[in-house]
Design a protein around this motif. Sequence first.
Motif, PDB file in Angstrom:
ATOM      1  N   TYR A 173     -10.001 107.150   0.101  1.00  0.00           N
ATOM      2  CA  TYR A 173      -9.847 108.284  -0.802  1.00  0.00           C
ATOM      3  C   TYR A 173      -9.615 107.740  -2.204  1.00  0.00           C
ATOM      4  O   TYR A 173      -8.783 106.848  -2.401  1.00  0.00           O
ATOM      5  CB  TYR A 173      -8.646 109.134  -0.392  1.00  0.00           C
ATOM      6  N   ASP A 174     -10.334 108.286  -3.160  1.00  0.00           N
ATOM      7  CA  ASP A 174     -10.195 107.848  -4.541  1.00  0.00           C
ATOM      8  C   ASP A 174      -9.411 108.915  -5.303  1.00  0.00           C
ATOM      9  O   ASP A 174      -9.773 110.091  -5.279  1.00  0.00           O
ATOM     10  CB  ASP A 174     -11.590 107.646  -5.150  1.00  0.00           C
ATOM     11  N   HIS A 175      -8.373 108.468  -5.989  1.00  0.00           N
ATOM     12  CA  HIS A 175      -7.523 109.446  -6.681  1.00  0.00           C
ATOM     13  C   HIS A 175      -8.260 110.154  -7.824  1.00  0.00           C
ATOM     14  O   HIS A 175      -7.861 111.237  -8.232  1.00  0.00           O
ATOM     15  CB  HIS A 175      -6.236 108.772  -7.177  1.00  0.00           C
ATOM     16  N   LYS A 176      -9.343 109.549  -8.293  1.00  0.00           N
ATOM     17  CA  LYS A 176     -10.140 110.219  -9.335  1.00  0.00           C
ATOM     18  C   LYS A 176     -10.755 111.504  -8.775  1.00  0.00           C
ATOM     19  O   LYS A 176     -10.874 112.512  -9.462  1.00  0.00           O
ATOM     20  CB  LYS A 176     -11.263 109.295  -9.824  1.00  0.00           C
ATOM     21  N   ASP A 177     -11.140 111.449  -7.498  1.00  0.00           N
ATOM     22  CA  ASP A 177     -11.705 112.638  -6.860  1.00  0.00           C
ATOM     23  C   ASP A 177     -10.640 113.714  -6.713  1.00  0.00           C
ATOM     24  O   ASP A 177     -10.915 114.908  -6.854  1.00  0.00           O
ATOM     25  CB  ASP A 177     -12.288 112.283  -5.481  1.00  0.00           C
ATOM     26  N   PHE A 178      -9.443 113.266  -6.420  1.00  0.00           N
ATOM     27  CA  PHE A 178      -8.323 114.215  -6.321  1.00  0.00           C
ATOM     28  C   PHE A 178      -8.112 114.910  -7.672  1.00  0.00           C
ATOM     29  O   PHE A 178      -8.024 116.130  -7.756  1.00  0.00           O
ATOM     30  CB  PHE A 178      -7.059 113.462  -5.883  1.00  0.00           C
TER      31      PHE A 178
END
Length: 427
Positions: A173-178
């Motif tokens: 999971y990439d926090h940029k997507d979050f």
Amino acid sequence: MSLSSKFEFQNSINFAKDCDEKDELKSYRDKFYFPKTNNGSKKVYLCGNSLGLQPSNTETYVNQVLSDWKEFGVEGHTDAEWPWLPYHEFLAEPMAKIVGAKPSEVVVMNTLSANLHFMMVSFFNPNSTKNKILIEADAFPSDLYAVESQLKFHDLDPKESLLFWQPREDNRYDHKDFDQLIQKHKDEIALVLIGNTNYYTGQCFDMKHITKTCQDHGITIGFDLAHGVGNIKPNLHELGVDFAVWCTYKYLNSGPGSLGGCFVHEKHHRADLKRFTGWWGHDKTTRFNMRQGFNPIPSVEAWQLSNPPILSMAAVKASLDIFDEAGFENIHAKSKKLTSYLEYLLLELKDENLNIITPSSPEERGCQLSIQFLDADKSLFEELTKAGVIADWREPHVIRVAPAPLYNSFEDVYNFVQILKRIRYER
Ligand SMILES: *Cc1c(COP(=O)(O)O)cnc(C)c1O
């Protein structure tokens, strides 16, 4: 840089034994019961992420409750060695240390999925515009069912009201997507619920970042710490997390189906929140007057419903006393080294069909490594089991291994990789 290089590991049994010899926590291995192989040696137990081993002191704690009950009957509530009336209070402080909270913010009660629902009763209050829940796409099934049913309970359609944070192709999971999801839906999301650490990949999310981002947009943030508690070091109070839930049978070694833990930040203790109530949440001084309206204890205890199962609590106490004695800082420090050693040995295999899907930075994981075998099916796992390794298989081809720092040794980790090697390349 991966920490494994920083530790300067060696690929030999003598090195593993030497690490064990120098391990300040080495005596704790003997305080747990290990399943044995036919020849009587300890199995390589790497499944503490599913069910932690039984501490040898658990029997004493549980027997104490049995004998107090025998001796005192109902008066055990006040006269037992550890009186039952305040029994849950004995657990608050050691548990609070493990999750980074104040004792008044932590209570052991119910079970995990039940607590998740009770928390959403208080912390998911959708209105006509802000009515969505965001979770990670590969959340544990129970969490998914819980949020779906909560949405339906509020006459909302999960197809519209449930948003998923998707992992990328490498399973991370990439926090940029979050951040992007939050930016896009910030005015619609009422609650973010994240399982930290992710049960499948072992990835540990940036709780600080996630919490701050939610707070910036007036979104409630809750964490499911089932795979985090006793494993990573959450800092629930300081971050200002709204609520968290967890279980105690994984890394907390409190026995199958044992009680759950629950955190509610103190900023909510006196707030006028919706809540499903029971007598154990009522002010202790007037609890037995039985008549007047509900007067909540101004702490997380207000969320308690029933007088709790003391026999189960005794097993939680047995375990927490060990954590307290060993010191969570020490446990956590050993964990980083132990798991880095496992990673190092796996990479030494130079097997291009073996892919560790857990992040290699120790800040982004706990003790678990999820190993993907691109060319293998379940028979590999079955062979490992036959050879005395207890791990965990997830379709389509992932084996999860979790060296628990309290009772696993460097030799366990070494032996696991040796057995894997034998099964994979020398058959
Ligand atoms: C283990 C686990 C559960 C299990 O829930 P119970 O109510 O204790 O059966 C739920 N959620 C997560 C994330 C888990 O890891």
